[in-house]
Design a protein around this motif. Sequence first.
Motif, PDB file in Angstrom:
ATOM      1  N   THR A 272       0.844  -1.209   0.000  1.00 52.19           N
ATOM      2  CA  THR A 272       0.000   0.000   0.000  1.00 52.19           C
ATOM      3  C   THR A 272       0.871   1.247   0.000  1.00 52.19           C
ATOM      4  O   THR A 272       0.630   2.187  -0.761  1.00 52.19           O
ATOM      5  N   VAL A 273       1.883   1.227   0.853  1.00 53.15           N
ATOM      6  CA  VAL A 273       2.741   2.409   0.974  1.00 53.15           C
ATOM      7  C   VAL A 273       3.553   2.593  -0.312  1.00 53.15           C
ATOM      8  O   VAL A 273       3.666   3.722  -0.833  1.00 53.15           O
ATOM      9  N   GLN A 274       4.093   1.497  -0.846  1.00 54.29           N
ATOM     10  CA  GLN A 274       4.859   1.600  -2.093  1.00 54.29           C
ATOM     11  C   GLN A 274       3.988   2.163  -3.217  1.00 54.29           C
ATOM     12  O   GLN A 274       4.407   3.054  -3.963  1.00 54.29           O
ATOM     13  N   THR A 275       2.759   1.665  -3.300  1.00 54.92           N
ATOM     14  CA  THR A 275       1.849   2.119  -4.357  1.00 54.92           C
ATOM     15  C   THR A 275       1.514   3.596  -4.167  1.00 54.92           C
ATOM     16  O   THR A 275       1.494   4.373  -5.125  1.00 54.92           O
ATOM     17  N   ALA A 276       1.251   3.963  -2.916  1.00 52.20           N
ATOM     18  CA  ALA A 276       0.915   5.357  -2.628  1.00 52.20           C
ATOM     19  C   ALA A 276       2.087   6.269  -2.976  1.00 52.20           C
ATOM     20  O   ALA A 276       1.895   7.352  -3.543  1.00 52.20           O
ATOM     21  N   LEU A 277       3.298   5.825  -2.676  1.00 49.05           N
ATOM     22  CA  LEU A 277       4.472   6.627  -3.017  1.00 49.05           C
ATOM     23  C   LEU A 277       4.558   6.795  -4.532  1.00 49.05           C
ATOM     24  O   LEU A 277       4.810   7.889  -5.032  1.00 49.05           O
ATOM     25  N   ASN A 278       4.327   5.698  -5.259  1.00 51.16           N
ATOM     26  CA  ASN A 278       4.374   5.780  -6.722  1.00 51.16           C
ATOM     27  C   ASN A 278       3.321   6.737  -7.262  1.00 51.16           C
ATOM     28  O   ASN A 278       3.540   7.410  -8.257  1.00 51.16           O
ATOM     29  N   LEU A 279       2.171   6.768  -6.606  1.00 49.69           N
ATOM     30  CA  LEU A 279       1.086   7.636  -7.073  1.00 49.69           C
ATOM     31  C   LEU A 279       1.197   9.045  -6.483  1.00 49.69           C
ATOM     32  O   LEU A 279       0.406   9.923  -6.820  1.00 49.69           O
ATOM     33  N   GLY A 280       2.161   9.246  -5.578  1.00 49.10           N
ATOM     34  CA  GLY A 280       2.363  10.569  -4.974  1.00 49.10           C
ATOM     35  C   GLY A 280       1.298  10.944  -3.963  1.00 49.10           C
ATOM     36  O   GLY A 280       0.999  12.126  -3.776  1.00 49.10           O
ATOM     37  N   VAL A 281       0.708   9.950  -3.311  1.00 45.40           N
ATOM     38  CA  VAL A 281      -0.354  10.229  -2.331  1.00 45.40           C
ATOM     39  C   VAL A 281       0.170   9.995  -0.912  1.00 45.40           C
ATOM     40  O   VAL A 281       0.705   8.922  -0.620  1.00 45.40           O
ATOM     41  N   PRO A 282       0.065  11.000  -0.026  1.00 41.36           N
ATOM     42  CA  PRO A 282       0.538  10.780   1.342  1.00 41.36           C
ATOM     43  C   PRO A 282      -0.349   9.809   2.115  1.00 41.36           C
ATOM     44  O   PRO A 282      -1.551  10.037   2.236  1.00 41.36           O
ATOM     45  N   VAL A 283       0.273   8.751   2.596  1.00 36.07           N
ATOM     46  CA  VAL A 283      -0.449   7.792   3.452  1.00 36.07           C
ATOM     47  C   VAL A 283       0.340   7.639   4.748  1.00 36.07           C
ATOM     48  O   VAL A 283       0.695   6.537   5.152  1.00 36.07           O
ATOM     49  N   SER A 284       0.630   8.777   5.375  1.00 33.14           N
ATOM     50  CA  SER A 284       1.531   8.778   6.527  1.00 33.14           C
ATOM     51  C   SER A 284       1.068   7.848   7.651  1.00 33.14           C
ATOM     52  O   SER A 284       1.892   7.156   8.252  1.00 33.14           O
ATOM     53  N   GLY A 285      -0.231   7.804   7.910  1.00 34.53           N
ATOM     54  CA  GLY A 285      -0.725   6.951   8.999  1.00 34.53           C
ATOM     55  C   GLY A 285      -0.447   5.482   8.717  1.00 34.53           C
ATOM     56  O   GLY A 285       0.000   4.730   9.590  1.00 34.53           O
ATOM     57  N   ILE A 286      -0.702   5.079   7.471  1.00 29.69           N
ATOM     58  CA  ILE A 286      -0.482   3.681   7.090  1.00 29.69           C
ATOM     59  C   ILE A 286       1.022   3.396   7.083  1.00 29.69           C
ATOM     60  O   ILE A 286       1.483   2.359   7.584  1.00 29.69           O
ATOM     61  N   ALA A 287       1.797   4.339   6.553  1.00 28.57           N
ATOM     62  CA  ALA A 287       3.259   4.143   6.493  1.00 28.57           C
ATOM     63  C   ALA A 287       3.836   3.994   7.893  1.00 28.57           C
ATOM     64  O   ALA A 287       4.670   3.113   8.141  1.00 28.57           O
ATOM     65  N   GLU A 288       3.373   4.824   8.832  1.00 30.04           N
ATOM     66  CA  GLU A 288       3.893   4.728  10.205  1.00 30.04           C
ATOM     67  C   GLU A 288       3.561   3.363  10.807  1.00 30.04           C
ATOM     68  O   GLU A 288       4.334   2.824  11.592  1.00 30.04           O
ATOM     69  N   ALA A 289       2.415   2.822  10.433  1.00 32.27           N
ATOM     70  CA  ALA A 289       2.039   1.504  10.953  1.00 32.27           C
ATOM     71  C   ALA A 289       2.997   0.439  10.420  1.00 32.27           C
ATOM     72  O   ALA A 289       3.405  -0.471  11.149  1.00 32.27           O
ATOM     73  N   VAL A 290       3.360   0.561   9.142  1.00 36.62           N
ATOM     74  CA  VAL A 290       4.296  -0.402   8.560  1.00 36.62           C
ATOM     75  C   VAL A 290       5.670  -0.229   9.216  1.00 36.62           C
ATOM     76  O   VAL A 290       6.326  -1.204   9.603  1.00 36.62           O
ATOM     77  N   PHE A 291       6.093   1.030   9.371  1.00 29.61           N
ATOM     78  CA  PHE A 291       7.412   1.281   9.975  1.00 29.61           C
ATOM     79  C   PHE A 291       7.453   0.803  11.428  1.00 29.61           C
ATOM     80  O   PHE A 291       8.472   0.303  11.902  1.00 29.61           O
ATOM     81  N   ALA A 292       6.349   0.988  12.139  1.00 29.16           N
ATOM     82  CA  ALA A 292       6.318   0.562  13.548  1.00 29.16           C
ATOM     83  C   ALA A 292       6.485  -0.953  13.642  1.00 29.16           C
ATOM     84  O   ALA A 292       7.165  -1.460  14.549  1.00 29.16           O
ATOM     85  N   ARG A 293       5.875  -1.695  12.687  1.00 28.63           N
ATOM     86  CA  ARG A 293       6.091  -3.153  12.686  1.00 28.63           C
ATOM     87  C   ARG A 293       7.568  -3.436  12.417  1.00 28.63           C
ATOM     88  O   ARG A 293       8.165  -4.332  13.020  1.00 28.63           O
ATOM     89  N   GLY A 294       8.151  -2.652  11.509  1.00 27.50           N
ATOM     90  CA  GLY A 294       9.567  -2.849  11.173  1.00 27.50           C
ATOM     91  C   GLY A 294      10.441  -2.615  12.394  1.00 27.50           C
ATOM     92  O   GLY A 294      11.324  -3.435  12.712  1.00 27.50           O
TER      93      GLY A 294
END
Length: 483
Positions: A272-294
């Motif tokens: 989701t985050v990779q796709t959003a980055l490619n489309l230029g759409v901020p998905v900061s909440g979702i990205a933080e969730a992925v990073f927090a798992r990382g």
Amino acid sequence: MSDSSTARAEIGVTGLAVMGSNLARNFASKGFVTAIHNRSYAKTEALIKDHGGDGDFIASESAADFVASLAVPRKVIIMVKAGGPTDAVINELSELLEPGDILVDGGNAQFEDTRRREEALREKGIHFVGSGISGGEEGALLGPSIMPGGSAESYASLGPILEKISAHVDGVPCCTHIGTDGAGHFVKMIHNGIEYADMQLIAEAYDLLRSGAGLNPAEIAEVFSEWNKGELESFLVEITAEVLKQVDAETGKPLVDVILDAAGQKGTGTWTVQTALNLGVPVSGIAEAVFARGLSSAAAQRAAAQKVNLPGPSSPWEVQDKDAFIESVRLALYASKIVAYAQGFDVIAAGAKEYGWDIDNGALARIWRGGCIIRAVFLNRITEAFEETPDLGSLLFAPYFTEVVSRAQDSWRSVVAGAAKSGIPVPGFASSLAYYDGLRSERLPAAVIQGQRDFFGAHTYKRIDKEGTFHTLWSGDRTEVDA
Ligand code: 6PG
């Protein structure tokens, strides 16, 4: 070629691991003659032995017999691992199917793979449907939320079958045609991105209640159960209460205290985050969730940090009024959750534009009301919001949600500020709030960035007061020139 006297299965399922066999049982128990097949016949036999009474199954050992048992146009659902295994099954079946047949991939496939597969099969006249199916094992058996992509023509015959086995809310099936080719898997990916954000936010709320208010897991379970009676009512809040209530039989401690704090993932949140980055759409909440798992899974680095003993604030959070604090956390959770959904729907809008899908956001929110992991009462509000104004711009602009964030914002701010002061990591809450403030700002500091870019790289900038593109001669006399 099918013999019409034996080819009577209305639907076929290949891949009989838990999700596949539960789905097959769901079809059969809803009255559909269901063909079943698995790479190793033992699983097929086990399904017949254990659950043959659920309905009318036709078991086949070979793929050829499986295909031959299906009525035309054949409808086959593949429930195998995403990636290579899915391609292998598609290759085998596509040799056996005929033009007009429908092949469905019900796994969590990458939507780009689905687009590629759909195109290849379209050349053979086979309808390929990438379908999101959410709800886990129980959902597959009792009624999942189903997000099929592919051609409208395929939905005409496949749709009614899927709708019948899907979850229903107020008598409405949690299944609708999402859009062509990869649209179904695209929205399932976003569903999972929102799922990641929702889970992270709930976990942060738990952390705040525990570290901030000093509640124990059983008490927090009570709080979540209470929240589940109101506007936060949702599957994830409900099961969190169950998880927190659970006591470990071996140690007598709350189970949550003996589970290793390293969150795994199969990758859909990252997609989701990779796709959003490619489309230029901020998905900061979702990205933080992925990073927090990382971060949680970075075991060696976290152990090293313990040794270094990185300093934190000197005093813990001294919560004076526990009830008021709990209410603040609830409001902060709700507001942050709205941001996660708003960002998810933004990616869907951008994806629809990029790939030419006609996605009805209201209908999508409607099929997420039941069956799926992110099912929640407030999806009714999202449905209403998109039904009223299909091109809303942002979910946050809908009057209902604007009212919620305005009601929540003081609490949201104090929770995030308090967490920062007392050293409780709340990346989901904090980034959602920052996104909200960024979105509502009339002017952003991006002007500084444009100045910097122009300074070191002559990347030019636009002005607020006239048309055109400009550059300042930074290393010259600093006059401005047309670029
Ligand atoms: C669903 C879920 C499911 C997903 C799991 C695990 O909608 O039923 O989204 O598809 O695979 O929740 O996902 P992670 O292992 O990536 O957390």
